[in-house]
Design an enzyme around this catalytic site. Structure first.
Site, PDB file in Angstrom:
ATOM      1  N   SER A 159      24.520  41.035  12.164  1.00 31.07           N
ATOM      2  CA  SER A 159      25.462  42.106  11.887  1.00 31.07           C
ATOM      3  C   SER A 159      26.835  41.761  12.482  1.00 31.07           C
ATOM      4  O   SER A 159      27.401  40.725  12.165  1.00 31.07           O
ATOM      5  CB  SER A 159      24.906  43.432  12.409  1.00 31.07           C
ATOM      6  N   ASP A 257      21.580  45.992   1.727  1.00 32.91           N
ATOM      7  CA  ASP A 257      22.483  45.975   2.883  1.00 32.91           C
ATOM      8  C   ASP A 257      23.922  46.147   2.403  1.00 32.91           C
ATOM      9  O   ASP A 257      24.330  45.546   1.403  1.00 32.91           O
ATOM     10  CB  ASP A 257      22.333  44.646   3.622  1.00 32.91           C
ATOM     11  N   HIS A 287      19.880  47.269   5.972  1.00 35.80           N
ATOM     12  CA  HIS A 287      20.386  46.734   7.238  1.00 35.80           C
ATOM     13  C   HIS A 287      19.394  47.047   8.372  1.00 35.80           C
ATOM     14  O   HIS A 287      18.967  48.191   8.537  1.00 35.80           O
ATOM     15  CB  HIS A 287      21.737  47.365   7.552  1.00 35.80           C
TER      16      HIS A 287
END
Length: 314
Positions: A159, A257, A287
């Site tokens: 991330s 995502d 995610h």
């Protein structure tokens, strides 16, 4: 438009445990205070050791805390992963990854150095990436004393940590002081322009990390609204005009995502620039889907990432 019907059925129970995220200056302290979700496996605890060190920070900035993991009793020189934690540039702590780090060290026979970089909005760009560069410089400068092989040092992150890893790879290439063996990017947060896309993807970003959270994270990091013309590639790696001479790259993301399109585009550009690139897109995955560790898709992602790391560290 809802994407719930596209979610892998094995991941649906995880969604029931994740509260809606409305990220703001007011809610940020609560996000930062969330407890660690994973417990360290006793076998991994026995097989590995942890050391907390403080290394010289960037010029004029505080020193940087790093957590160093290695196999217990291992003889060097060891390959090393510089790991950068996630958290939207505004949250997270290296200690939250202890379970994963000890497991990886035990499995891969490597060292891991995890960096506690300064968070936004208290510290805006370039504070975080310069902290990460300071950790890399320390690894390379002290490799002999640490028992590390400087020719086998790669960077990894998830991330926002993946975004910082990608930015660090660009910074290391351009400064020419340290050569990375690989960059390993898990759904990396690399393009602030996703916040202002004219035609947003209709089926991504509904769960965990949303467009609202993304805008807050990028605004906090940049100290200004995202999407402007003057954003540095060392803040948003997708802004780099030249991706040549970067290290071999692994990118993994979920089909649901928010970052899927920026990740696909980065992989395409890396390949076009002659960078050896491995790309995985997991259907039905949002995610943070690896938190559903017993799901088939999370297990497959874990196998893929370990295989790529073994190759990179070799």
């Amino acid at each position: 438009m809802s994407s719930r019907h596209l979610v892998d059925p094995q991941l649906l129970p995880l969604l029931e445990t994740i509260p809606p995220l409305n990220l703001s200056a007011q809610s940020l302290p609560a996000m930062r205070a969330r407890p660690v979700m994973f417990q360290v496996n006793p076998k991994d605890l026995e097989a590995t050791e942890q050391e907390i060190r403080t290394v010289p920070g960037p010029a004029g900035a505080p020193d940087v805390e790093v957590l160093v993991y290695r196999p217990r009793g291992a003889a060097g020189p060891l390959p090393c992963i510089l790991h950068i934690h996630g958290g939207g540039y505004v949250a997270g702590d290296a200690r939250g990854n202890e379970a994963t780090h000890r497991s990886m060290v035990a499995d891969l026979g490597c060292a891991i150095v995890s960096v506690n970089y300064r968070l936004a909005p208290e510290t805006v760009f370039p504070g975080a990436v310069e902290d990460c560069y300071a950790a890399l410089a320390w690894i390379m400068g002290e490799a002999s004393a640490l028992g590390f092989d400087p020719a086998r040092v790669g960077v990894m992150g998830e991330s926002a940590g993946g975004g910082l890893a990608a930015a660090l790879a660009l910074l290391a290439r351009d400064r020419g002081e340290h050569a990375l063996a690989f960059q390993h990017l898990i759904y990396p947060m690399i393009d602030d322009r996703t916040c202002v896309a004219a035609e947003p993807h209709p089926y991504v970003g509904e769960f965990v990390w949303t467009p609202q959270a993304n805008r807050f994270g990028w605004t906090s990091l940049l100290g200004q609204a995202p999407g402007g013309p003057d954003v540095s590639p060392y803040a948003a790696a997708a802004r780099a005009s030249d991706l040549s001479r970067l290290p071999p790259t692994y990118i993994a993301t979920g089909a649901l995502d928010l970052f899927v399109e920026e990740n696909l585009e980065y992989a395409r550009r890396l390949i076009r620039a002659g960078v050896p690139t491995e790309l995985h897109v997991y259907p039905g995955a949002f995610h943070g889907f690896q938190w559903a560790a017993q799901s088939d898709v999370a297990r497959q992602a874990a196998r893929d990432t370990r295989a790529a790391l073994k190759k990179g560290l070799a």
